[in-house]
Design an enzyme around this catalytic site. Structure first.
Site, mmCIF file in Angstrom:
data_model
loop_
_atom_site.group_PDB
_atom_site.id
_atom_site.type_symbol
_atom_site.label_atom_id
_atom_site.label_comp_id
_atom_site.label_asym_id
_atom_site.label_seq_id
_atom_site.Cartn_x
_atom_site.Cartn_y
_atom_site.Cartn_z
ATOM 1 N N HIS A 1 137.500 75.257 -105.780
ATOM 2 C CA HIS A 1 137.855 75.976 -106.916
ATOM 3 C C HIS A 1 136.567 76.667 -107.786
ATOM 4 C CE1 HIS A 1 136.953 71.868 -107.731
ATOM 5 N NE2 HIS A 1 136.735 72.189 -108.923
ATOM 6 N N ASN B 1 131.278 73.733 -107.601
ATOM 7 C CA ASN B 1 130.395 72.470 -107.353
ATOM 8 C C ASN B 1 130.789 72.241 -105.754
ATOM 9 O OD1 ASN B 1 129.418 72.474 -110.101
ATOM 10 N ND2 ASN B 1 131.425 71.605 -110.751
ATOM 11 N N CYS C 1 146.228 71.319 -104.106
ATOM 12 C CA CYS C 1 147.460 71.875 -103.246
ATOM 13 C C CYS C 1 148.792 71.812 -103.852
ATOM 14 C CB CYS C 1 147.300 70.910 -101.968
ATOM 15 S SG CYS C 1 146.435 71.385 -100.621
ATOM 16 N N HIS D 1 139.178 70.436 -103.358
ATOM 17 C CA HIS D 1 139.961 71.437 -103.135
ATOM 18 C C HIS D 1 138.905 72.509 -103.862
ATOM 19 C CE1 HIS D 1 143.906 73.837 -102.270
ATOM 20 N NE2 HIS D 1 142.996 74.394 -102.760
ATOM 21 N N THR E 1 134.728 67.140 -108.545
ATOM 22 C CA THR E 1 135.537 65.819 -108.998
ATOM 23 C C THR E 1 136.944 66.121 -108.075
ATOM 24 O OG1 THR E 1 136.723 66.871 -110.998
ATOM 25 C CG2 THR E 1 134.828 65.129 -111.222
#
Ligand code: 5GP
Ligand code: ZN
Length: 118
Positions: free
Chosen positions: A101, A88, A9, A99, A96
């Site tokens: 991606h 993932n 973010c 957010h 990890t």
């Protein structure tokens, strides 16, 4: 809605620097800080979603925009060579940063998707 403590973010908002290759009103594509391939980009929606597992039908336009941006950046960087798009969900799958991606990777033979033995 953005998450105050979310790294991506902050990258989307320009509060943390990143090597951005494409930006629209809805999505940002930038270079991974620890590339796992000669070309390793990350495509994110500006809106905070924890992962692709949170996506519902209401997000259809956003997900199309995200995939389109990933393809535009992948084609721009790699042309006809092709690329892998991966994402993932959850720690065991390797997530990890929580957010959503899309990893866009290429520029060398990537080999099969693999399992790392515990
Ligand atoms: P995940 O493991 O959640 O699927 O992918 C997170 C990715 O974000 C990793 O490939 C990691 O290298 C990348 N990453 C983590 N922190 C940063 C950062 O501050 N900047 C950039 N550009 N990439 C990051
Ligand atoms: Zn976020």
């Amino acid at each position: 809605m953005s998450d105050n403590d979310c790294l991506f973010c902050k990258i989307a908002a320009g509060e943390i620097p990143a090597d951005k290759v494409l930006e629209t009103d809805d999505v940002v594509v930038f270079r991974d800080i620890a590339p796992q391939a000669p070309v390793h980009l990350l495509a994110i929606p500006r809106r905070h979603l924890r992962s692709i597992a949170e996506v519902t039908g209401r997000d259809a336009d956003l997900i199309v925009a995200l995939v389109a941006a990933a393809n535009t950046a992948g084609k721009s960087e790699l042309g006809e060579r092709g690329y892998r798009i991966a994402t993932n969900v959850g720690e065991e799958a390797g997530q990890t940063v929580f957010h959503l991606h899309l990893h866009i990777m290429g520029g060398a033979p990537l080999g099969p998707l693999a399992v790392t033995e515990a």
